[in-house]
Design a protein around this motif. Structure first.
Motif, mmCIF file in Angstrom:
data_model
loop_
_atom_site.group_PDB
_atom_site.id
_atom_site.type_symbol
_atom_site.label_atom_id
_atom_site.label_comp_id
_atom_site.label_asym_id
_atom_site.label_seq_id
_atom_site.Cartn_x
_atom_site.Cartn_y
_atom_site.Cartn_z
ATOM 1 N N ALA A 1 -33.023 -7.593 19.737
ATOM 2 C CA ALA A 1 -33.632 -6.266 19.625
ATOM 3 C C ALA A 1 -32.991 -5.430 18.524
ATOM 4 N N PHE A 2 -31.707 -5.684 18.212
ATOM 5 C CA PHE A 2 -30.996 -4.869 17.223
ATOM 6 C C PHE A 2 -30.524 -5.716 16.042
ATOM 7 N N PHE A 3 -31.285 -6.757 15.763
ATOM 8 C CA PHE A 3 -30.922 -7.659 14.673
ATOM 9 C C PHE A 3 -30.774 -6.904 13.357
ATOM 10 N N HIS A 4 -31.661 -5.949 13.102
ATOM 11 C CA HIS A 4 -31.628 -5.223 11.828
ATOM 12 C C HIS A 4 -30.550 -4.145 11.798
ATOM 13 N N HIS A 5 -29.853 -3.939 12.909
ATOM 14 C CA HIS A 5 -28.737 -2.994 12.944
ATOM 15 C C HIS A 5 -27.398 -3.688 12.719
ATOM 16 N N ALA A 6 -27.361 -5.017 12.828
ATOM 17 C CA ALA A 6 -26.101 -5.750 12.920
ATOM 18 C C ALA A 6 -25.408 -5.883 11.568
ATOM 19 N N TRP A 7 -24.071 -5.796 11.578
ATOM 20 C CA TRP A 7 -23.272 -6.031 10.388
ATOM 21 C C TRP A 7 -23.149 -7.525 10.093
ATOM 22 N N TYR A 8 -23.263 -8.331 11.163
ATOM 23 C CA TYR A 8 -23.331 -9.788 11.015
ATOM 24 C C TYR A 8 -24.612 -10.249 11.700
ATOM 25 N N ARG A 9 -25.444 -10.974 10.971
ATOM 26 C CA ARG A 9 -26.695 -11.462 11.534
ATOM 27 C C ARG A 9 -26.521 -12.938 11.845
ATOM 28 N N GLY A 10 -26.329 -13.220 13.138
ATOM 29 C CA GLY A 10 -25.881 -14.548 13.514
ATOM 30 C C GLY A 10 -24.427 -14.698 13.113
ATOM 31 N N GLU A 11 -23.932 -15.917 13.115
ATOM 32 C CA GLU A 11 -22.527 -16.165 12.794
ATOM 33 C C GLU A 11 -22.268 -16.201 11.300
ATOM 34 N N ASP A 12 -23.299 -16.407 10.498
ATOM 35 C CA ASP A 12 -23.092 -16.761 9.097
ATOM 36 C C ASP A 12 -23.366 -15.640 8.102
ATOM 37 N N LYS A 13 -24.335 -14.774 8.385
ATOM 38 C CA LYS A 13 -24.734 -13.800 7.376
ATOM 39 C C LYS A 13 -23.957 -12.503 7.549
ATOM 40 N N GLU A 14 -23.074 -12.227 6.601
ATOM 41 C CA GLU A 14 -22.259 -11.014 6.600
ATOM 42 C C GLU A 14 -22.885 -10.001 5.658
ATOM 43 N N LEU A 15 -23.169 -8.809 6.170
ATOM 44 C CA LEU A 15 -23.809 -7.787 5.369
ATOM 45 C C LEU A 15 -22.791 -7.026 4.522
ATOM 46 N N PRO A 16 -23.255 -6.317 3.491
ATOM 47 C CA PRO A 16 -22.329 -5.604 2.605
ATOM 48 C C PRO A 16 -21.410 -4.626 3.323
#
Length: 458
Positions: free
Chosen positions: A316-331
């Motif tokens: 539900a809050f995927f677009h809020h996450a600083w990490y999307r799953g284990e692999d994708k780290e946001l800026p």
């Protein structure tokens, strides 16, 4: 009454995170993935959602506590029929035994949506909430857990500042002295789309703001500085500041209502970094204009928890996450890692364990006199010594017969030091001091199984 003291242990930073908004990411694998990332961002607090019918696994809680990350256990309990205390007491006892300091009970009781329709329309809403809250809070106290008063909806269907004042006055009237002495507040520190200084100074500075009505452009509590308004109520009713934990830091509004947004936005990143600087006690300029100095945070703000550490794809809050799953780290996570790396590059602390001899070159350390052959250095926690540490070191003690202790100063007297625990328990610069004093130092860290395996190989 006397001003209450903080129920929380002192942590390395006031920066925290909200964990997954579910109860499914508490495996050993999850701990191994997310603990290093929390440490890399200098996070010392973690908000965890706990169901009321089962506990978060022991290894997950103890793993956080061991590395000096404070678990903030949040029970988002329903406000229909009162909870059966016997159902939740085993969970409270377990969390206390595992090293949790405090639990947060309920969520937004001043919001219409938190109550069933028949409950909201009845009179004496605050008193009826306290009839549910107080017995559970006292049960938590009985189990050596402090209680965090639930966060309120800023503004809210029942105005939050009115609800909070009425609740604190009622707790005083009910003579809940022990509860108040061990209680903290919490608050949703959403900016409301305002600058971070909005409402700074509280009602003393902005007397025109009134419950349910605020004149145009008159700052009120519905912003990041909500804590100034709550602390003013605490001082007025209790004579001192209750410690306060901030939730949803960095957001402009309720994530359950604001829909999709992404933490890749540069403005959002600047806002979150500015809050982190405030938490660290640094002089900071408003990220909006780059000119206006931000007012410092009071000491009563013990932690601010950012939304949201991570979410699985499709959450539900995927677009809020600083990490999307284990692999994708946001800026934004990358920015916090870089910030912590820069802050960690400080000059080494002077070695306290050895003094230079009269004939030594300047800066050279005296050759140490090692009165101890081998020292096994263990971490301690607010609840004492971890029982699982004591269990896994027995074979090592039988084999090597080390001196066992908990003091870096004692360890400096040893020729060889085996250290159990990561950077949070024993910072690397302190171990460098031991090495500079002439000790051979080996660090062993990981989960219980990994530590036991490493010890067995020695």
């Amino acid at each position: 009454m006397n001003p209450p003291k903080s129920p929380f242990p002192v942590r390395k930073s006031r920066l925290g995170m909200h964990y997954f908004v579910d109860t499914f990411h508490f495996r050993q694998h999850d701990l191994e993935i997310w603990l290093p990332r929390l440490q890399a961002m200098d996070s010392s607090w973690l908000v965890l959602q706990s169901p009321a019918d089962r506990a978060i696994p022991e290894h997950f809680i103890r793993g956080l506590v061991q590395e000096e990350i404070e678990p903030l256990i949040q029970f988002c309990l329903p406000l229909g029929a009162p909870l059966e205390l016997a159902e939740i007491e085993p969970l409270l006892a377990a969390y206390s035994h595992w090293g949790v300091s405090a639990v947060m009970l309920y969520d937004r009781p001043n919001a219409r949506t938190a109550w069933p329709p028949y409950g909201w329309t009845q009179d004496n809403l605050v008193e009826r909430f306290l009839d549910r809250f107080v017995p559970l809070a006292n049960l938590a106290n009985h189990n050596q857990l402090a209680v965090i008063f639930p966060p309120l909806q800023p503004g809210g269907s029942y105005w939050d500042t009115v609800f909070l004042r009425s609740a604190l006055e009622s707790l005083v009237r009910r003579k809940e002295t022990r509860l108040l002495q061990d209680m903290a507040l919490s608050a949703y520190a959403w900016s409301g789309g305002h600058a971070l200084n909005w409402g700074a100074g509280g009602p003393d500075r902005w007397p025109e703001a009134r419950p349910y009505y605020t004149p145009l452009d008159e700052p009120d509590q519905r912003g990041f500085r909500i804590f100034d308004w709550y602390l003013a109520i605490s001082r007025a009713v209790l004579g001192g500041d209750l410690p306060i934990v901030l939730l949803g830091a960095g957001l402009s509004g309720d994530p359950f209502e604001t829909g999709e947004y992404t933490p890749t936005d540069e403005g959002h990143i600047r806002t979150c970094l500015a809050i982190a600087d405030l938490l660290a006690g640094k002089d900071t300029l408003d990220p909006g204009d780059g000119k206006t100095p931000l007012e410092a945070l009071p000491a009563a703000v013990v932690a601010a928890n950012y939304w949201l550490l991570a979410s699985e794809p499709g959450g539900a809050f995927f677009h809020h996450a600083w990490y999307r799953g284990e692999d994708k780290e946001l800026p934004i996570a990358q920015a916090f890692r870089r910030r912590h790396t820069r802050a960690s590059k400080t000059p080494p602390t002077q070695v306290p364990f050895a003094q230079p001899t009269a004939n030594a070159a300047p800066g050279a350390a005296k050759a140490p006199t090692h009165r101890i052959r081998h020292y096994l250095l263990l971490p301690t926690y607010d609840f004492g010594v971890a029982e699982w540490h004591l269990n896994i070191i027995r074979p090592f003690i039988k084999k090597h017969r080390p001196t066992v202790g908990f003091s870096l100063e004692e360890a400096a007297l040893a020729e060889r030091v085996t250290v159990l625990g990561g950077e949070q328990a024993f910072p690397e610069d302190r171990l460098e001091q031991l090495r500079h004093a002439g000790s051979i130092v080996e660090r062993i860290q990981g989960d219980g199984t990994s530590i036991a395996t490493q010890l067995a190989e020695r």
